[in-house]
Write a protein that holds these residues in place. Structure first.
Motif, PDB file in Angstrom:
ATOM      1  N   MET A 134      -5.944  -6.078  -3.568  1.00  0.00           N
ATOM      2  CA  MET A 134      -5.324  -4.995  -2.279  1.00  0.00           C
ATOM      3  C   MET A 134      -5.408  -2.900  -2.726  1.00  0.00           C
ATOM      4  SD  MET A 134      -4.274  -4.787   1.020  1.00  0.00           S
ATOM      5  CE  MET A 134      -2.388  -4.260   1.818  1.00  0.00           C
ATOM      6  N   ASN A 135      -4.745  -2.715  -3.848  1.00  0.00           N
ATOM      7  CA  ASN A 135      -5.114  -1.863  -4.305  1.00  0.00           C
ATOM      8  C   ASN A 135      -6.500  -1.294  -4.398  1.00  0.00           C
ATOM      9  OD1 ASN A 135      -2.441  -1.683  -5.146  1.00  0.00           O
ATOM     10  ND2 ASN A 135      -3.514  -2.599  -7.559  1.00  0.00           N
ATOM     11  N   ASP A 136      -7.339  -2.085  -4.395  1.00  0.00           N
ATOM     12  CA  ASP A 136      -9.103  -0.735  -4.225  1.00  0.00           C
ATOM     13  C   ASP A 136      -9.040  -1.432  -2.728  1.00  0.00           C
ATOM     14  OD1 ASP A 136      -9.485  -1.692  -7.094  1.00  0.00           O
ATOM     15  OD2 ASP A 136     -10.702  -3.654  -6.487  1.00  0.00           O
ATOM     16  N   ALA A 137      -8.484  -1.432  -1.576  1.00  0.00           N
ATOM     17  CA  ALA A 137      -8.726  -1.201  -0.434  1.00  0.00           C
ATOM     18  C   ALA A 137      -8.125  -0.303  -0.554  1.00  0.00           C
ATOM     19  CB  ALA A 137      -8.131  -2.084   1.128  1.00  0.00           C
ATOM     20  N   ILE A 138      -6.868   0.033  -0.764  1.00  0.00           N
ATOM     21  CA  ILE A 138      -6.369   0.976  -0.687  1.00  0.00           C
ATOM     22  C   ILE A 138      -6.484   2.178  -1.246  1.00  0.00           C
ATOM     23  CG2 ILE A 138      -3.397   2.260  -1.281  1.00  0.00           C
ATOM     24  CD1 ILE A 138      -2.796  -0.618  -1.174  1.00  0.00           C
ATOM     25  N   ARG A 139      -7.035   1.927  -2.074  1.00  0.00           N
ATOM     26  CA  ARG A 139      -8.272   3.692  -3.011  1.00  0.00           C
ATOM     27  C   ARG A 139      -8.546   3.433  -2.621  1.00  0.00           C
ATOM     28  NH1 ARG A 139      -9.116   1.382  -7.424  1.00  0.00           N
ATOM     29  NH2 ARG A 139      -6.681   1.591  -8.728  1.00  0.00           N
ATOM     30  N   GLY A 140      -9.980   2.590  -1.718  1.00  0.00           N
ATOM     31  CA  GLY A 140     -11.156   3.434  -0.568  1.00  0.00           C
ATOM     32  C   GLY A 140     -10.565   3.980  -0.277  1.00  0.00           C
ATOM     33  N   VAL A 141      -9.692   3.803   1.034  1.00  0.00           N
ATOM     34  CA  VAL A 141      -8.551   4.648   2.680  1.00  0.00           C
ATOM     35  C   VAL A 141      -8.551   5.880   1.735  1.00  0.00           C
ATOM     36  CG1 VAL A 141      -6.880   4.411   3.883  1.00  0.00           C
ATOM     37  CG2 VAL A 141      -8.373   2.564   3.464  1.00  0.00           C
ATOM     38  N   ARG A 142      -7.694   5.845   0.533  1.00  0.00           N
ATOM     39  CA  ARG A 142      -7.444   6.722   0.175  1.00  0.00           C
ATOM     40  C   ARG A 142      -8.401   8.214   0.131  1.00  0.00           C
ATOM     41  NH1 ARG A 142      -2.606   5.848  -4.364  1.00  0.00           N
ATOM     42  NH2 ARG A 142      -1.044   5.716  -3.101  1.00  0.00           N
ATOM     43  N   THR A 143      -9.840   7.438  -0.673  1.00  0.00           N
ATOM     44  CA  THR A 143     -10.964   8.224  -1.546  1.00  0.00           C
ATOM     45  C   THR A 143     -11.483   9.119   0.548  1.00  0.00           C
ATOM     46  OG1 THR A 143     -11.011   7.323  -3.090  1.00  0.00           O
ATOM     47  CG2 THR A 143     -12.866   8.570  -2.224  1.00  0.00           C
ATOM     48  N   HIS A 203       0.546   1.226   0.091  1.00  0.00           N
ATOM     49  CA  HIS A 203       0.871   1.535  -1.405  1.00  0.00           C
ATOM     50  C   HIS A 203       2.138   1.140  -1.571  1.00  0.00           C
ATOM     51  CE1 HIS A 203       0.209   2.323  -5.283  1.00  0.00           C
ATOM     52  NE2 HIS A 203       1.174   3.288  -5.109  1.00  0.00           N
ATOM     53  N   ARG A 204       2.986   2.040  -0.650  1.00  0.00           N
ATOM     54  CA  ARG A 204       4.509   1.546  -0.567  1.00  0.00           C
ATOM     55  C   ARG A 204       4.988   0.182  -0.872  1.00  0.00           C
ATOM     56  NH1 ARG A 204       8.533   4.886   3.019  1.00  0.00           N
ATOM     57  NH2 ARG A 204      10.364   3.604   2.574  1.00  0.00           N
ATOM     58  N   LYS A 205       4.538  -0.706   0.919  1.00  0.00           N
ATOM     59  CA  LYS A 205       4.930  -1.602   1.473  1.00  0.00           C
ATOM     60  C   LYS A 205       4.626  -2.697   0.122  1.00  0.00           C
ATOM     61  CE  LYS A 205       5.026  -4.647   4.760  1.00  0.00           C
ATOM     62  NZ  LYS A 205       5.977  -5.166   5.307  1.00  0.00           N
ATOM     63  N   THR A 206       3.735  -2.568  -0.814  1.00  0.00           N
ATOM     64  CA  THR A 206       2.602  -3.788  -1.764  1.00  0.00           C
ATOM     65  C   THR A 206       3.231  -3.911  -2.822  1.00  0.00           C
ATOM     66  OG1 THR A 206       1.034  -2.153  -2.618  1.00  0.00           O
ATOM     67  CG2 THR A 206       0.363  -3.839  -1.332  1.00  0.00           C
ATOM     68  N   ARG A 207       4.059  -2.449  -3.531  1.00  0.00           N
ATOM     69  CA  ARG A 207       4.680  -1.699  -4.903  1.00  0.00           C
ATOM     70  C   ARG A 207       6.236  -3.004  -4.788  1.00  0.00           C
ATOM     71  NH1 ARG A 207       5.570   3.655  -5.691  1.00  0.00           N
ATOM     72  NH2 ARG A 207       7.107   3.005  -7.366  1.00  0.00           N
ATOM     73  N   SER A 208       6.901  -3.053  -3.012  1.00  0.00           N
ATOM     74  CA  SER A 208       8.146  -4.023  -3.519  1.00  0.00           C
ATOM     75  C   SER A 208       7.832  -4.866  -3.214  1.00  0.00           C
ATOM     76  CB  SER A 208       8.866  -3.843  -2.072  1.00  0.00           C
ATOM     77  OG  SER A 208       7.755  -3.817  -0.510  1.00  0.00           O
TER      78      SER A 208
END
Length: 61
Positions: free
Chosen positions: A1-10, A56-61
């Protein structure tokens, strides 16, 4: 999931920067089409950045 979020941010950062560059180019040349497309790209990039932040905020909780 973090890779997908990083890709969307980029992608959102690239979209925002490209939109701003298109707006500047349209302003310099006096053409309205790049300005309109640049605003759409920048707005889409901001929306994607907000979604990536919320995901990202939702995956941290």
């Amino acid at each position: 999931m973090n890779d997908a979020i990083r890709g969307v941010r980029t992608f959102s950062v690239i979209s925002i920067i490209g939109g701003i560059c298109a707006c500047i180019a349209g302003t310099v040349t006096g053409d309205t089409v790049p300005i309109v497309l640049g605003v759409i790209a920048a707005a889409g990039g901001v929306i994607l950045a907000v979604f990536a932040f919320l995901a990202h905020r939702k995956t941290r909780s």
